[in-house]
Structures are given as C-alpha cells and as structure tokens.
Write an enzyme that holds these catalytic residues in place. Structure first.
Site, mmCIF file in Angstrom:
data_model
loop_
_atom_site.group_PDB
_atom_site.id
_atom_site.type_symbol
_atom_site.label_atom_id
_atom_site.label_comp_id
_atom_site.label_asym_id
_atom_site.label_seq_id
_atom_site.Cartn_x
_atom_site.Cartn_y
_atom_site.Cartn_z
ATOM 1 C CB ILE A 285 -0.941 -0.059 1.181
ATOM 2 C CG1 ILE A 285 -1.818 -0.986 1.506
ATOM 3 C CG2 ILE A 285 -1.743 1.267 1.195
ATOM 4 C CD1 ILE A 285 -2.818 -1.458 0.069
ATOM 5 C CD GLU A 286 3.180 4.739 -4.304
ATOM 6 O OE1 GLU A 286 3.913 5.903 -4.626
ATOM 7 O OE2 GLU A 286 3.081 3.977 -4.933
ATOM 8 C CB ILE A 287 -0.266 6.618 1.946
ATOM 9 C CG1 ILE A 287 -1.316 5.431 2.320
ATOM 10 C CG2 ILE A 287 -1.168 7.627 2.364
ATOM 11 C CD1 ILE A 287 -1.456 5.263 3.910
#
Length: 129
Positions: A121-123
């Site tokens: 997951i990239e935020i």
C-alpha cells in the site's frame, strides 16, 4: 476506440474479510459497505474495493487470485507527517518513505506499508508546486 472515464472498483482477494475491513476502516479511514449476497467492501470517495475471501471466490475471477499480490497507491491531501503519526499510533510498520515518486499527475511523495494480507500500500501526496 473506446474511452475509459475512471476506476469504479477494484477487487482484492484476502485471507480474512473481517480483518481486511478492519484495516481499511481503522487505518485508512475507508467506509465499510455491504452488497447483496453477503459481499463486503470498503469505499472511499467514488471508488470501492471489493473484498473476496480466497476460500470463497466470486466467479468470474482473476486467473491467479491470491492474497498479497496487489500494489495500490492512494492519494491523500493530509500532511505525510500526520499520516506517519497515525500509522505509528495504529502500530503499522512503514516499509519505506517518505520517498519521491511519480504519480499519474506528476511528482508525489510516498509512504509504503502493507495491509494484513501483505499487499503493498502506497500512501502519497502530490508535491507542492
């Protein structure tokens, strides 16, 4: 030629739907939703992530649906320092970042973490001009 306007939903194959809903609700602030047939998902903005248990796949499905095989990038308008603090408070390990990357609309700064299934997951936040 056809014209695609936007992404409506994605499907994640997960080991445990309850665990996935809790993570996406509590850590990423998404809204849990239910669909007919006891199907569950999480929603943010105009997008939905449908959650399919690996033990109960919904046909048709991907050729090799397995938990932990996705790589998703979510954009935030919050300061990444605030995101980092929230992740720490929820005992979520940051794999990498903040680090500069390129989003679909230009330069972004990203944090990387994993959901309970191991999906990356990239935020990210778009860099100020």
């Amino acid at each position: 030629m056809i014209s695609i306007d936007r992404v409506d939903h994605l499907v994640l194959t997960v080991a445990d739907v309850d665990t996935a809903v809790e993570f996406y609700r509590d850590v990423l602030g998404m809204e849990p939703v239910e669909f007919p047939g006891d199907r569950r998902a999480v929603r943010f903005g105009e997008q939905t992530i449908k959650l399919h248990a690996a033990s109960e796949l919904v046909e048709p499905t991907a050729t090799h649906p397995v938990p932990g095989s996705a790589n998703l990038c979510f954009i935030t308008s919050q300061a990444l320092a605030d995101v980092q603090e929230h992740l720490r408070n929820n005992e979520v390990r940051i794999e990498e970042g903040p680090v500069g990357r390129t989003g679909s609309q230009g330069p972004i700064t990203s944090l990387y973490l994993r959901d309970p299934d191991g999906n990356l997951i990239e935020i990210a936040r778009y860099d100020e001009e």
